[in-house]
Design a protein around this motif. Structure first.
Motif, PDB file in Angstrom:
ATOM      1  N   ALA A 101       9.173 -22.679  -3.578  1.00  0.00           N
ATOM      2  CA  ALA A 101      10.335 -22.651  -4.466  1.00  0.00           C
ATOM      3  C   ALA A 101       9.943 -22.068  -5.821  1.00  0.00           C
ATOM      4  O   ALA A 101       8.774 -22.050  -6.212  1.00  0.00           O
ATOM      5  N   SER A 196      11.942 -24.104   0.535  1.00  0.00           N
ATOM      6  CA  SER A 196      12.553 -23.057  -0.275  1.00  0.00           C
ATOM      7  C   SER A 196      14.060 -23.036  -0.087  1.00  0.00           C
ATOM      8  O   SER A 196      14.818 -22.839  -1.029  1.00  0.00           O
ATOM      9  N   ALA A 199      15.542 -25.749  -2.099  1.00  0.00           N
ATOM     10  CA  ALA A 199      15.517 -25.493  -3.533  1.00  0.00           C
ATOM     11  C   ALA A 199      16.548 -24.449  -3.926  1.00  0.00           C
ATOM     12  O   ALA A 199      17.036 -24.441  -5.059  1.00  0.00           O
ATOM     13  N   ASN A 200      16.891 -23.545  -2.997  1.00  0.00           N
ATOM     14  CA  ASN A 200      17.815 -22.463  -3.316  1.00  0.00           C
ATOM     15  C   ASN A 200      19.277 -22.861  -3.175  1.00  0.00           C
ATOM     16  O   ASN A 200      20.170 -22.116  -3.573  1.00  0.00           O
TER      17      ASN A 200
END
Length: 213
Positions: A101, A196, A199-200
């Motif tokens: 991330a 990731s 986190a996105n």
């Protein structure tokens, strides 16, 4: 009993993780909670990420009100919420969870001679991708390429700014957070890890407010 201890015992006792405690102007006491996370077993199928609900916040709010009253903690308004897109990273497991991330970190001390003349010796703040360091520990990888403006054309002959990496330990950090970057089209063509992808996502925190009785 100290506020940190009261809140942490109450939150963890209900089966949640304590992310952050903040005191704000006007007597606001803000508590951020999350569901416990465990690293998936190697080669195991990814498990869908679970998120804190309004019902979770309500349950913690009711129990915290009781615990804070018993210990005579002074506050005017209690707010319990889930983490937002700038979630703080405090524990080793947080860093394990969000490998890959984009994060913001602030060092306790300026980078100094470790910058090797490539990075300003007085620099403390960095934004980049969180990675495992080869020798163990953690590193942040970034490029000082200036952000491209909407519609801006970049010459194909232009050399991109080189990637840089800096290793760090958790003891060297004053603060670490997920970078509050919102991109509805994704951050690149490279397949993202489960961490990731989490986190996105644009995560709007759920909150419960309660005035002190």
């Amino acid at each position: 009993m100290a506020l940190q201890q009261i809140v942490e015992q109450t939150v963890t006792g209900l089966g949640y993780d304590l992310v952050e405690i903040e005191r704000s102007a006007g007597g606001l006491l803000r508590i951020t909670i999350d569901l416990p996370w465990q690293a998936p077993a190697e080669d195991a199928e990814p498990v869908p990420e679970a998120f804190v609900t309004v019902e979770d916040c309500e349950k913690v709010t009711r129990q915290l009100q009781f615990a804070l009253e018993v210990d005579g903690v002074d506050y005017n308004r209690l707010e319990v919420s889930s983490p937002g897109i700038d979630r703080p990273l405090r524990h080793e497991m947080d860093f394990v969870r969000f490998v890959g991330a984009e994060i913001d970190i602030t060092l306790k001390e300026a980078i100094g001679a470790a910058g090797g003349g490539v990075v300003n010796a007085n620099r403390k703040k960095f934004r980049g991708t969180l990675e495992r360091a080869e020798a163990g520990g953690w590193q942040i990888v970034w490029s000082d390429e200036p952000p491209r403006k909407p519609g801006q054309k970049v010459s194909k002959k232009r050399e991109p700014a080189p990637l840089q990496a800096m290793g760090f330990t958790l003891d060297e950090l004053r603060e670490a957070r997920l970078a509050p970057v919102v991109n509805f089209k994704g951050r690149g063509a490279k397949p993202a890890s489960q961490a990731s992808q989490l986190a996105n996502k644009v995560k709007v925190p759920v909150r419960c407010h309660r005035l002190k009785d």
